[in-house]
Design a protein around this motif. Structure first.
Motif, PDB file in Angstrom:
ATOM      1  N   VAL A  39       0.417 -12.408  -7.655  1.00 15.91           N
ATOM      2  CA  VAL A  39       1.923 -12.786  -7.677  1.00 15.91           C
ATOM      3  C   VAL A  39       2.573 -11.808  -8.877  1.00 15.91           C
ATOM      4  CG1 VAL A  39       3.867 -14.227  -7.820  1.00 15.91           C
ATOM      5  CG2 VAL A  39       2.054 -14.931  -6.788  1.00 15.91           C
ATOM      6  N   CYS A  40       3.156 -10.740  -8.543  1.00 14.92           N
ATOM      7  CA  CYS A  40       3.758  -9.810  -9.597  1.00 14.92           C
ATOM      8  C   CYS A  40       5.064 -10.025  -9.632  1.00 14.92           C
ATOM      9  CB  CYS A  40       3.740  -8.439  -8.972  1.00 14.92           C
ATOM     10  SG  CYS A  40       4.294  -7.055  -9.964  1.00 14.92           S
ATOM     11  N   HIS A  41       5.770  -9.890 -10.955  1.00 16.89           N
ATOM     12  CA  HIS A  41       7.098  -9.885 -11.154  1.00 16.89           C
ATOM     13  C   HIS A  41       8.180  -9.226 -10.221  1.00 16.89           C
ATOM     14  CE1 HIS A  41      10.087 -12.099 -14.233  1.00 16.89           C
ATOM     15  NE2 HIS A  41      10.642 -11.345 -13.357  1.00 16.89           N
ATOM     16  N   SER A  42       7.256  -8.125  -9.848  1.00 21.41           N
ATOM     17  CA  SER A  42       8.152  -7.137  -8.889  1.00 21.41           C
ATOM     18  C   SER A  42       8.259  -8.045  -7.621  1.00 21.41           C
ATOM     19  CB  SER A  42       7.208  -5.994  -8.456  1.00 21.41           C
ATOM     20  OG  SER A  42       7.234  -5.042  -9.821  1.00 21.41           O
ATOM     21  N   ASP A  43       7.492  -8.728  -7.236  1.00 21.83           N
ATOM     22  CA  ASP A  43       7.674  -9.415  -5.991  1.00 21.83           C
ATOM     23  C   ASP A  43       8.938 -10.517  -6.067  1.00 21.83           C
ATOM     24  OD1 ASP A  43       5.084  -8.588  -5.634  1.00 21.83           O
ATOM     25  OD2 ASP A  43       4.373 -10.771  -5.507  1.00 21.83           O
ATOM     26  N   GLY A  61       3.688  -9.175  -2.019  1.00 21.85           N
ATOM     27  CA  GLY A  61       2.599  -9.137  -2.404  1.00 21.85           C
ATOM     28  C   GLY A  61       1.708  -7.649  -2.224  1.00 21.85           C
ATOM     29  N   HIS A  62       1.518  -7.274  -3.538  1.00 20.56           N
ATOM     30  CA  HIS A  62       0.930  -6.092  -3.574  1.00 20.56           C
ATOM     31  C   HIS A  62      -0.322  -6.078  -4.456  1.00 20.56           C
ATOM     32  CE1 HIS A  62       4.328  -4.446  -6.493  1.00 20.56           C
ATOM     33  NE2 HIS A  62       3.360  -5.347  -6.943  1.00 20.56           N
ATOM     34  N   GLU A  63      -0.804  -7.039  -4.535  1.00 21.82           N
ATOM     35  CA  GLU A  63      -2.110  -7.227  -5.381  1.00 21.82           C
ATOM     36  C   GLU A  63      -3.314  -8.009  -4.472  1.00 21.82           C
ATOM     37  OE1 GLU A  63      -0.642  -7.489 -10.051  1.00 21.82           O
ATOM     38  OE2 GLU A  63      -1.189  -9.260  -8.890  1.00 21.82           O
ATOM     39  N   GLY A  87      -3.258  -1.931  -3.065  1.00 21.96           N
ATOM     40  CA  GLY A  87      -2.357  -2.098  -4.086  1.00 21.96           C
ATOM     41  C   GLY A  87      -0.963  -2.005  -3.712  1.00 21.96           C
ATOM     42  N   CYS A  88      -0.075  -1.188  -4.468  1.00 23.39           N
ATOM     43  CA  CYS A  88       1.287  -1.045  -4.231  1.00 23.39           C
ATOM     44  C   CYS A  88       1.571  -0.010  -3.135  1.00 23.39           C
ATOM     45  CB  CYS A  88       2.072  -0.915  -5.480  1.00 23.39           C
ATOM     46  SG  CYS A  88       1.717  -1.864  -6.721  1.00 23.39           S
ATOM     47  N   ILE A  89       0.631   0.790  -2.587  1.00 18.43           N
ATOM     48  CA  ILE A  89       0.830   1.870  -1.846  1.00 18.43           C
ATOM     49  C   ILE A  89       0.173   1.901  -0.624  1.00 18.43           C
ATOM     50  CG2 ILE A  89       0.711   4.535  -1.436  1.00 18.43           C
ATOM     51  CD1 ILE A  89       0.434   4.460  -4.585  1.00 18.43           C
ATOM     52  N   LEU A 157      -4.820  -4.718  -9.016  1.00 15.76           N
ATOM     53  CA  LEU A 157      -4.352  -3.757  -8.035  1.00 15.76           C
ATOM     54  C   LEU A 157      -3.142  -3.277  -8.383  1.00 15.76           C
ATOM     55  CD1 LEU A 157      -6.154  -2.732  -5.689  1.00 15.76           C
ATOM     56  CD2 LEU A 157      -6.969  -4.748  -6.280  1.00 15.76           C
ATOM     57  N   CYS A 158      -2.055  -4.013  -9.025  1.00 16.24           N
ATOM     58  CA  CYS A 158      -1.153  -3.795  -9.517  1.00 16.24           C
ATOM     59  C   CYS A 158      -1.036  -3.985 -11.115  1.00 16.24           C
ATOM     60  CB  CYS A 158       0.231  -4.288  -8.983  1.00 16.24           C
ATOM     61  SG  CYS A 158       1.647  -3.864  -9.767  1.00 16.24           S
ATOM     62  N   ALA A 159      -0.979  -4.898 -11.721  1.00 17.02           N
ATOM     63  CA  ALA A 159      -1.002  -5.081 -13.311  1.00 17.02           C
ATOM     64  C   ALA A 159      -1.889  -4.129 -13.734  1.00 17.02           C
ATOM     65  CB  ALA A 159      -1.231  -6.681 -13.286  1.00 17.02           C
ATOM     66  N   TYR A 338      -2.441 -15.677 -16.895  1.00 20.57           N
ATOM     67  CA  TYR A 338      -1.445 -14.699 -17.019  1.00 20.57           C
ATOM     68  C   TYR A 338      -0.804 -14.168 -15.832  1.00 20.57           C
ATOM     69  CZ  TYR A 338      -2.080 -15.157 -22.077  1.00 20.57           C
ATOM     70  OH  TYR A 338      -2.006 -15.852 -23.100  1.00 20.57           O
ATOM     71  N   ARG A 339      -1.437 -14.778 -14.680  1.00 22.31           N
ATOM     72  CA  ARG A 339      -1.251 -14.228 -13.292  1.00 22.31           C
ATOM     73  C   ARG A 339      -1.384 -15.410 -12.351  1.00 22.31           C
ATOM     74  NH1 ARG A 339       2.153 -10.053 -12.434  1.00 22.31           N
ATOM     75  NH2 ARG A 339       1.298  -8.464 -11.874  1.00 22.31           N
ATOM     76  N   PHE A 340      -0.428 -15.433 -11.666  1.00 22.26           N
ATOM     77  CA  PHE A 340      -0.700 -16.509 -10.696  1.00 22.26           C
ATOM     78  C   PHE A 340      -1.153 -15.732  -9.190  1.00 22.26           C
ATOM     79  CE2 PHE A 340       2.991 -18.553 -12.205  1.00 22.26           C
ATOM     80  CZ  PHE A 340       2.498 -19.834 -12.683  1.00 22.26           C
TER      81      PHE A 340
END
Ligand code: NAP
Ligand code: ZN
Length: 349
Positions: A39-43, A61-63, A87-89, A157-159, A338-340
């Motif tokens: 779960v990224c803050h970008s989400d 969701g991109h991780e 990842g993100c792409i 995959l993102c962070a 530090y990451r959900f």
């Protein structure tokens, strides 16, 4: 194929269970059964349309990590059952100079894993808070960590790549003093990676409660950035600062900590702009203020392999899909270590 997902129908609505459709794999496609998704803050920025232009339904969701469950006839180098990541792409033009350089992240036609253009239903891409995804082989990463670490690999995959790429580009290494601002999902990976690259690492946090934890993540020193005396003690001393903060703030406070020719790179992407920095914070020491966006596919594989060989994964808190709305509120308050990561098996529970 019809599958279960978790997403939102409008900016002001919470996420909820959704049924979505994935395409059947074509010749160069890889179908992946998703095990976990970070779960990224970008989400949050995207699903709430804080950056504007969000298309609904929105499945963030991109991780993404999971196992290959089907392969197109032309796919090479992957087997059913392999551990892989996305990842993100999920697409790009594959013919421009950026794609040629393996920097698909800077391709003008990069397609994001969610909210990007596609001919698949419903006309925009849907991300990893789901049971399955189908992706062209070019954008599928190999995971070489032990399977027991799979959930904690997802945030790489993102962070992971968003912090690895600028640390590499600005050639962070031994003998350098490097700052990481904001110790959330991105920032905690920045500490681990800069430490593994051999730099002297300083964590900047607004949270007194992270002072000890940041050292355990790889920081040699920790500065609580609300404390002016602690900040002043580091004036004109940094080679490089990586700023991951997800909210507008005073950039001058960090620029003046750079030594001559130092660079601060922004990766945080707040919904509203930072106040413009003062020109004297830059010209007096020929300092640079830069930006960086995720990373290309070859560099993402390089980062995953670097992390596997250095035993690096994210520090995670596992959640069920139906806990994601609460997780967003906690992340916004800085209450995550530090990451959900969503256990995607919970989508069918
Ligand atoms: P996160 O887990 O929420 O971490 C952000 C951290 O910033 C917080 O933990 C907090 O750290 C600090 N912070 C938050 N609000 C602050 C405030 N008002 N003032 C000062 N510090 C504050 O978020 P993330 O997932 O790491 O993402 C961070 C940002 O990067 C987001 O804007 C995201 O969209 C963006 N992002 C950009 C890229 C890219 O390609 N450039 C890729 C992914 C994400 P402390 O408690 O330590 O102060
Ligand atoms: Zn992200």
């Amino acid at each position: 194929m019809n599958i279960k997902a978790y997403g939102a129908l409008a900016a002001e609505q919470p996420l909820k269970p959704l049924d979505i459709i994935r395409r059947a794999p074509s010749a160069y496609d890889v179908q992946i059964d998703i095990a976990y998704c970070g779960v990224c803050h970008s989400d949050v920025h995207q699903v709430r349309s804080e950056w504007a232009g969000t298309l609904y339904p929105c499945v963030p969701g991109h991780e993404i990590v999971g196992r290959v469950s089907a392969l197109g006839g032309q796919v090479s180098g992957l087997q059913i059952g392999d551990l892989v990541g996305v990842g993100c792409i999920v697409d790009s033009c594959q013919s421009c100079a950026d794609c040629g350089d393996g920097l698909e992240n800077y391709c003008d036609h990069m397609v994001g894993t969610y909210n990007g253009p596609t001919s698949d239903s419903p006309g925009h891409t849907l991300g990893g808070y789901s049971q399955q995804i189908v992706v062209h082989e070019r954008y599928v990463l190999r995971i070489r960590h032990p399977e027991s670490q799979l959930a904690a690999v997802a945030p790489l995959l993102c962070a992971g790549i968003t912090t690895y790429s600028p640390l590499r580009h600005w050639q962070v290494g031994p003998g350098q003093k490097v700052g990481v601002v904001g110790i959330g999902g991105l920032g905690h990976m920045g500490l681990k990676l800069a430490h593994a690259m051999g730099a002297h690492v300083v964590a900047f946090t607004t949270s007194e409660s992270k002072r000890d934890a940041a050292k355990a993540l790889g920081a040699d020193e920790v500065v609580v950035s609300r404390n002016a005396d602690e900040m002043a003690a580091h004036a004109k001393s940094f080679d490089f600062i990586l700023n991951t903060v997800a909210a507008p703030h005073d950039l001058n406070a960090f620029l003046v900590l750079l030594k001559r020719d130092g660079t601060m790179t922004l990766v945080g992407a707040p919904a509203t702009p930072h106040p413009s920095p003062q020109v004297f914070s830059l010209i007096t020491k020929r300092r640079s203020l830069a930006g960086s966006m995720i990373g290309g596919i070859p560099e993402t594989q390089e980062m995953l392999d670097f992390c596997a060989s250095h035993g690096i994964v994210a520090d995670i808190e596992m959640i069920r899909a139906d806990e994601v709305n609460t997780a967003y509120e906690r992340m916004i308050k800085g209450d995550v270590k530090y990451r959900f990561v969503i256990d995607c098996a919970s989508l069918t529970a």
